[in-house]
Design a protein around this motif. Structure first.
Motif, mmCIF file in Angstrom:
data_model
loop_
_atom_site.group_PDB
_atom_site.id
_atom_site.type_symbol
_atom_site.label_atom_id
_atom_site.label_comp_id
_atom_site.label_asym_id
_atom_site.label_seq_id
_atom_site.Cartn_x
_atom_site.Cartn_y
_atom_site.Cartn_z
ATOM 1 N N CYS A 127 -0.052 -18.914 21.026
ATOM 2 C CA CYS A 127 1.353 -18.521 20.875
ATOM 3 C C CYS A 127 2.046 -19.544 19.985
ATOM 4 O O CYS A 127 2.131 -20.731 20.335
ATOM 5 C CB CYS A 127 2.071 -18.440 22.227
ATOM 6 S SG CYS A 127 3.859 -18.168 22.029
ATOM 7 N N GLY A 129 5.140 -19.782 19.277
ATOM 8 C CA GLY A 129 6.378 -20.240 19.912
ATOM 9 C C GLY A 129 6.121 -21.422 20.839
ATOM 10 O O GLY A 129 6.843 -22.405 20.829
ATOM 11 N N CYS A 130 5.081 -21.325 21.656
ATOM 12 C CA CYS A 130 4.746 -22.397 22.597
ATOM 13 C C CYS A 130 3.987 -23.525 21.904
ATOM 14 O O CYS A 130 3.870 -24.617 22.439
ATOM 15 C CB CYS A 130 3.836 -21.897 23.715
ATOM 16 S SG CYS A 130 4.531 -20.626 24.747
ATOM 17 N N CYS A 144 3.438 -13.337 25.602
ATOM 18 C CA CYS A 144 3.814 -14.638 26.169
ATOM 19 C C CYS A 144 5.141 -14.450 26.920
ATOM 20 O O CYS A 144 6.107 -13.972 26.334
ATOM 21 C CB CYS A 144 3.989 -15.678 25.057
ATOM 22 S SG CYS A 144 4.948 -17.096 25.600
ATOM 23 N N ASP A 146 7.365 -16.463 27.798
ATOM 24 C CA ASP A 146 8.488 -17.245 27.275
ATOM 25 C C ASP A 146 9.008 -16.719 25.943
ATOM 26 O O ASP A 146 10.167 -16.911 25.608
ATOM 27 C CB ASP A 146 8.098 -18.720 27.097
ATOM 28 C CG ASP A 146 7.878 -19.398 28.435
ATOM 29 O OD1 ASP A 146 8.394 -18.868 29.435
ATOM 30 O OD2 ASP A 146 7.183 -20.422 28.476
ATOM 31 N N HIS A 147 8.127 -16.116 25.169
ATOM 32 C CA HIS A 147 8.534 -15.727 23.821
ATOM 33 C C HIS A 147 8.520 -14.228 23.548
ATOM 34 O O HIS A 147 8.877 -13.796 22.461
ATOM 35 C CB HIS A 147 7.696 -16.478 22.779
ATOM 36 C CG HIS A 147 7.934 -17.949 22.837
ATOM 37 N ND1 HIS A 147 7.160 -18.806 23.561
ATOM 38 C CD2 HIS A 147 8.918 -18.709 22.306
ATOM 39 C CE1 HIS A 147 7.632 -20.041 23.464
ATOM 40 N NE2 HIS A 147 8.702 -20.007 22.717
HETATM 41 ZN ZN LIG Z 1 5.077 -18.614 23.920
#
Ligand SMILES: [Zn+2]
Length: 478
Positions: A127, A129-130, A144, A146-147
């Protein structure tokens, strides 16, 4: 020789400016740093910014800037916010600093020498983003969580670190509190993570351009997490035989939020063990905020800017609220309404009222605080009690309890005023002076105990007592 106390916050990611969450950790660290300075210790309080990685490069591009220009600007915003909040850091490390790069390179060479680094093919879901590989198990609806994005399947040759070789030792160190992890639930969480099958992790990336390259393979960059953790040692001169490093390492306390526990409690100690360095003594993990009952997020537009809060309410009100409202190890909610309520009830009515009442009375009578004066028995034992509770609470990092002990002393003074009604005994000068000087002594103590939490107010109170002049209200009502 003075006892040293080395305290750190995480370095904050420069994809966005400071918000109320990062302010929370930083204010907490500031209180502890100020408290330990008051004890006469040699304190080093470190904070800073984490400036490398794909996410930063993307954010810079979006803003039409080079990554360096972008992080220069954001790290300045952090400094500005900390200045507003009266954060008394001793050093501010940026991962784009030359000394950080040098230290990291030395560290990675040491790591390679340890024989715990190997090359391997990595295939996994990544990911962006992470900035990490994530497992299928972590995904929700293939995305994901979170994203809200599907990760990419990536295959590349990376360098790996043999984390597994260190896990039994780390387990033992944590179980025996050689590394103290608090609160207790977090220690449990880490121990249960250690029971799962944690794999070795990759320490480099092939296609991330904004970062520090591996000293033994310049085609790869160091994974941003591995590099970021080292700020705690590069800031004090790791790798150049610095006196500071010898003096301050190991850290006495890493303060962190709960989303980065694995990195600090498992990865970081393993890297240190591999390179033969001492381990941090204590890691304290705090909880998360929701804002008005909702998760704080850019998309929801409810990210609170601490600069805005300070401009509206003052640094002390914000500092006080953050540490009083929520028990530091737990999750809590940030609400403007609660901030205003706390401000009015605790600061304006509780503290402000007592101070202005007593100062008005003492001014009229011309009673001043003298150094030799001792308060009477009842007062003394009440002050002692507050001091002891306060000390214990701060050492256990229970800020709300430390503040409660001060407000108990404030209540005691209020009751004492009501009971003795000094305005009715003005003709009995001796008695009147006795009552007022007891109160002045207590207020001086209150101001002293408040200093780490609300330094501006504390200073104002002390000045007012000494000069014995009534000045403007400490906390005008909102
Ligand atoms: Zn993420």
């Amino acid at each position: 020789m003075k006892k040293k106390f080395y305290i750190t916050t995480p370095i904050y990611y420069t994809n966005q400016a400071a918000h109320v969450g990062t302010a929370y950790t930083t204010v907490a660290a500031d209180v502890l740093a100020r408290y330990h300075r008051k004890l006469g210790e040699d304190v080093l309080f470190l904070t800073g910014t984490d400036e490398h990685g794909e996410k930063i490069a993307q954010a810079a591009e979006k803003a039409g800037k080079t990554p360096q220009e972008f992080v220069d600007q954001i790290s300045e915003l952090f400094k500005k916010a900390w200045k507003k909040l009266n954060i008394s850091y001793d050093d501010f490390i940026r991962t784009t600093d030359e000394k950080h790069k040098k230290g990291v390179e030395k560290f990675l060479l040491k790591l390679k020498e340890s024989g715990k680094v190997y090359q391997d093919e990595y295939r996994g879901l990544y990911c962006a983003g992470c900035e990490k590989f994530i497992t299928k198990k972590e995904l929700i609806d293939d995305k994901c969580p979170d994203h809200q994005k599907e990760p990419e399947l990536i295959s590349e040759t990376n360098y790996f670190f043999k984390l597994k070789d260190f896990l039994p030792q780390i387990k033992e160190l944590i179980e025996s509190d050689k590394i103290v992890i608090e609160p207790k639930e977090r220690k449990k969480e880490v121990l249960s993570l250690l029971k799962q099958d944690l794999g070795n992790f990759s320490i480099s990336r092939q296609n991330v351009e904004w970062g520090i390259s591996l000293p033994f393979d310049k085609k790869q960059n160091i994974w941003v997490w591995v590099e970021a953790l080292q700020n705690y040692i590069t800031a004090i001169g790791y790798g150049n035989d610095s006196k500071e490093f010898k003096k301050y390492w190991p850290a006495d306390l890493h303060l962190i939020a709960k989303d980065i526990v694995k990195f600090h409690a498992i990865f970081w100690p393993a890297l240190l063990l591999a390179t033969g360095l001492e381990l941090p003594k204590r890691i304290f993990v705090h909880g998360f905020f929701t804002v008005e009952g909702q998760k704080m997020s850019k998309t929801l537009g409810n990210v609170i800017d601490p600069i805005y809060l300070v401009d509206k309410y003052g640094a002390d009100a914000v500092r006080y609220f953050l540490l009083r409202e929520i028990s530091f190890g737990s999750d809590g909610d940030f609400s403007i309404k609660r901030l205003e309520e706390r401000y009015n009830s605790d600061l304006a009515n509780g503290l402000g009222n007592l101070v202005s009442r007593v100062l008005t009375l003492s001014e009229k009578a011309g009673v001043i605080l003298s150094n030799s004066e001792e308060s009477d028995k009842e007062f003394n034992s009440e002050i002692k009690l507050a001091q002891e509770k306060y000390k214990k609470a701060i050492e256990e990092i229970k800020f709300n309890e430390a503040l409660e002990s001060i407000w108990q002393l404030i209540s005691f003074c209020d009751e004492y005023v009501e009971k003795n009604k000094p305005w009715e005994i003005k003709n009995d000068i001796e008695k009147f002076n006795g009552v007022i000087s007891n109160l002045l002594i207590a207020i001086k103590e209150i101001a002293d105990l408040l200093e780490p939490f609300i330094p501006e107010t504390s200073e104002k109170i002390l000045k007012q007592i000494k000069q014995n002049k009534k000045t403007k209200a400490l906390f005008p009502r909102l």
